[in-house]
Design a protein around this motif. Structure first.
Motif, PDB file in Angstrom:
ATOM      1  N   ASP A   1       0.999  -1.325  -0.143  1.00 49.43           N
ATOM      2  CA  ASP A   1      -0.131  -0.072   0.061  1.00 49.43           C
ATOM      3  C   ASP A   1       0.944   1.392  -0.172  1.00 49.43           C
ATOM      4  O   ASP A   1       1.941   1.212   0.615  1.00 49.43           O
ATOM      5  CB  ASP A   1      -0.853   0.232   1.260  1.00 49.43           C
ATOM      6  N   VAL A   2       0.550   2.644  -0.467  1.00 45.88           N
ATOM      7  CA  VAL A   2       1.037   3.503  -0.408  1.00 45.88           C
ATOM      8  C   VAL A   2       0.216   4.852  -0.625  1.00 45.88           C
ATOM      9  O   VAL A   2      -0.671   5.116  -0.698  1.00 45.88           O
ATOM     10  CB  VAL A   2       0.883   3.819  -2.145  1.00 45.88           C
ATOM     11  N   PRO A   3       0.146   4.914   1.210  1.00 43.67           N
ATOM     12  CA  PRO A   3      -0.312   6.018   1.997  1.00 43.67           C
ATOM     13  C   PRO A   3      -1.151   7.503   1.436  1.00 43.67           C
ATOM     14  O   PRO A   3      -0.238   7.346   0.211  1.00 43.67           O
ATOM     15  CB  PRO A   3       0.033   6.632   2.943  1.00 43.67           C
TER      16      PRO A   3
ATOM     17  N   GLU B   1      -3.750   6.874 -10.118  1.00 42.94           N
ATOM     18  CA  GLU B   1      -1.585   6.112  -9.380  1.00 42.94           C
ATOM     19  C   GLU B   1      -2.043   4.906  -9.330  1.00 42.94           C
ATOM     20  O   GLU B   1      -1.626   3.966  -9.380  1.00 42.94           O
ATOM     21  CB  GLU B   1      -1.554   6.836  -8.634  1.00 42.94           C
ATOM     22  N   ARG B   2      -2.989   4.534  -8.160  1.00 45.71           N
ATOM     23  CA  ARG B   2      -3.377   2.920  -7.537  1.00 45.71           C
ATOM     24  C   ARG B   2      -2.887   2.125  -9.214  1.00 45.71           C
ATOM     25  O   ARG B   2      -2.695   1.202  -9.532  1.00 45.71           O
ATOM     26  CB  ARG B   2      -4.190   2.475  -6.781  1.00 45.71           C
TER      27      ARG B   2
ATOM     28  N   ILE C   1      -0.800  -1.610 -12.867  1.00 43.46           N
ATOM     29  CA  ILE C   1       0.008  -2.086 -13.465  1.00 43.46           C
ATOM     30  C   ILE C   1       0.982  -2.564 -14.679  1.00 43.46           C
ATOM     31  O   ILE C   1       1.394  -3.404 -14.863  1.00 43.46           O
ATOM     32  CB  ILE C   1      -0.769  -0.659 -15.388  1.00 43.46           C
ATOM     33  N   ALA C   2       2.312  -1.223 -14.018  1.00 43.34           N
ATOM     34  CA  ALA C   2       3.968  -0.623 -14.649  1.00 43.34           C
ATOM     35  C   ALA C   2       4.692  -2.338 -13.147  1.00 43.34           C
ATOM     36  O   ALA C   2       5.169  -3.190 -13.938  1.00 43.34           O
ATOM     37  CB  ALA C   2       3.943   0.319 -13.787  1.00 43.34           C
ATOM     38  N   VAL C   3       3.335  -2.704 -11.990  1.00 41.21           N
ATOM     39  CA  VAL C   3       3.938  -3.919 -11.224  1.00 41.21           C
ATOM     40  C   VAL C   3       3.793  -4.638 -11.713  1.00 41.21           C
ATOM     41  O   VAL C   3       5.542  -5.847 -12.060  1.00 41.21           O
ATOM     42  CB  VAL C   3       3.691  -3.064  -9.650  1.00 41.21           C
TER      43      VAL C   3
ATOM     44  N   LEU D   1     -10.872  -2.298  -5.014  1.00 39.51           N
ATOM     45  CA  LEU D   1      -9.631  -1.814  -5.043  1.00 39.51           C
ATOM     46  C   LEU D   1      -9.939  -0.019  -5.270  1.00 39.51           C
ATOM     47  O   LEU D   1      -9.179   0.660  -4.947  1.00 39.51           O
ATOM     48  CB  LEU D   1      -9.143  -2.110  -6.646  1.00 39.51           C
ATOM     49  N   PHE D   2     -11.131  -0.069  -5.013  1.00 43.10           N
ATOM     50  CA  PHE D   2     -11.742   1.389  -5.528  1.00 43.10           C
ATOM     51  C   PHE D   2     -12.113   2.461  -4.317  1.00 43.10           C
ATOM     52  O   PHE D   2     -12.780   1.298  -2.865  1.00 43.10           O
ATOM     53  CB  PHE D   2     -12.663   1.255  -6.486  1.00 43.10           C
TER      54      PHE D   2
END
Length: 365
Positions: free
Chosen positions: A63-65, A71-72, A77-79, A218-219
């Motif tokens: 998780d990114v606070p 952005e998530r 997708i990138a990861v 996710l949302f």
């Protein structure tokens, strides 16, 4: 075949349930199957045990606070793209728009179509429809939407249902009488309509509770949840919101319900409602073409809160569970897996870059 099935989460959402069940059924048929997904929030495994014949590749996704939904999505997708190894597989099959964006070539199952306002998600949704080289839908109604909107012909392969898991679940009378909804509180699940319907129902059936289970997503639906809670207070009703329910506990929760509510505004098949029918529970669902297609005369249909309340009352009066059990028994994951095998082989592209002749399936990653 070396098959990669891609999902976006380890949590118990419909698409993830589908991915795991399909992977296990394909492995049972002798295929070499790996499920790839993102391990959100530190998850190192799925919400339930998975058949050891299925390989798992869970990509860490901490998780990114303060991260926005857009952005998530882009980071997801990138990861997944950075970790995935497409050349290891003959078939790459994405089950959602995130995983379809994380690979260059894939088969895509379009479970249902959505309308998004987040720009990144809207773009993700569009690319995940037009970029895959082959498409599957879990109902003819969704396939018709894809054809009308994009001119794409998708094969129709319905979901399977773990019939016995729900049909053999013990009813627990001590739970009392309740209307059950599974999927949490969010716009697509029609949660506000369900709340209004329940407020009408309890005028005549004061002893019936509304229970809502699930809700992994996710949302960010906090604003919708706040509206829902405010409206519940205005209506003077107090639904029981359980949140995520353990995999082993779900069948008894479903089987013990008096009615299963399914007021979703968009669905591709209605797996949770089909599981309720397997458990012998009457289903009241929104009157959508896809749900008419799947459930026919077995479910009760409504379009407004008053209509749902009316159908809840009728279902509470009693219903024969046999037609619903019979319908749910028709849908098996073995049958779905066999249709997928045939579909994969029918999409051979021997002259495509990276492909092979002699009937071998090309590497679609």
């Amino acid at each position: 075949m070396r098959i990669a099935l891609l999902s976006y989460s380890t949590k118990p959402r419909g698409g993830v349930v589908h991915t795991l069940a399909l992977a296990e059924a394909l492995a049972e048929l002798g295929e070499d199957v790996t499920v790839w997904t993102l391990g959100r929030g530190g998850d190192a495994g799925f919400f339930r045990p998975v058949d050891p014949r299925v390989r798992l590749s869970i990509v860490p996704f901490p998780d990114v606070p303060g991260e926005s939904v857009g952005e998530r999505i882009l980071r997801s997708i990138a990861v997944l793209r950075a970790a995935f190894t497409p050349d290891a597989y003959d078939i790459v099959h994405a089950q959602d728009c995130i995983s379809a964006n994380a690979v260059d070539r894939c088969v895509r199952t379009i479970h249902h179509l959505d309308t998004f306002t987040t720009p990144e998600l809207a773009a993700c949704h569009e690319r995940a429809i037009i970029r895959p080289y082959a498409h599957i839908c879990v109902s003819a109604s969704v396939a018709a939407e894809v054809r009308a909107g994009w001119g794409i012909e998708a094969a129709v392969i319905p979901n399977g249902v773990d019939h016995d898991r729900f049909a053999t679940a013990a009813r627990e009378p001590e739970r009392g009488r309740y209307v059950l909804a599974v999927g949490g509180i969010e716009p697509r699940k029609g949660s506000l309509d369900l709340l209004e319907a329940y407020a009408l129902l309890v005028r005549d059936e004061p002893g019936v509770r509304l229970v809502i289970a699930g809700g992994e997503t996710l949302f960010d639906y906090r604003d919708y949840r706040t509206r829902w809670e405010k409206r519940a207070a205005e209506l003077g009703v107090e639904p029981e919101v359980l949140g995520p329910v353990a995999h082993d506990e779900l069948p008894a929760l479903v089987a013990s319900a008096a009615v299963f509510a399914f007021p979703s505004t968009k669905e591709g098949f209605g797996l949770a409602a089909m599981e309720a029918l397997a458990a012998g529970v009457p289903v009241v669902t929104r009157d959508l073409p896809v749900l008419r297609e799947v459930f026919g005369a077995v479910a009760r249909f409504a379009t407004t809160p008053a209509g749902f309340a009316h159908e809840f009352r009728a279902a509470l009066a009693g219903a024969d569970p046999a037609p619903g059990r019979s319908l749910s028994r028709r849908y098996t994951w073995t049958a779905a897996a066999k249709q997928h095998q045939t579909f994969y082989r029918s999409r051979v592209e021997p002259n495509a870059p990276g492909g092979c002749h002699l009937g071998r399936i090309h590497h679609p990653g």
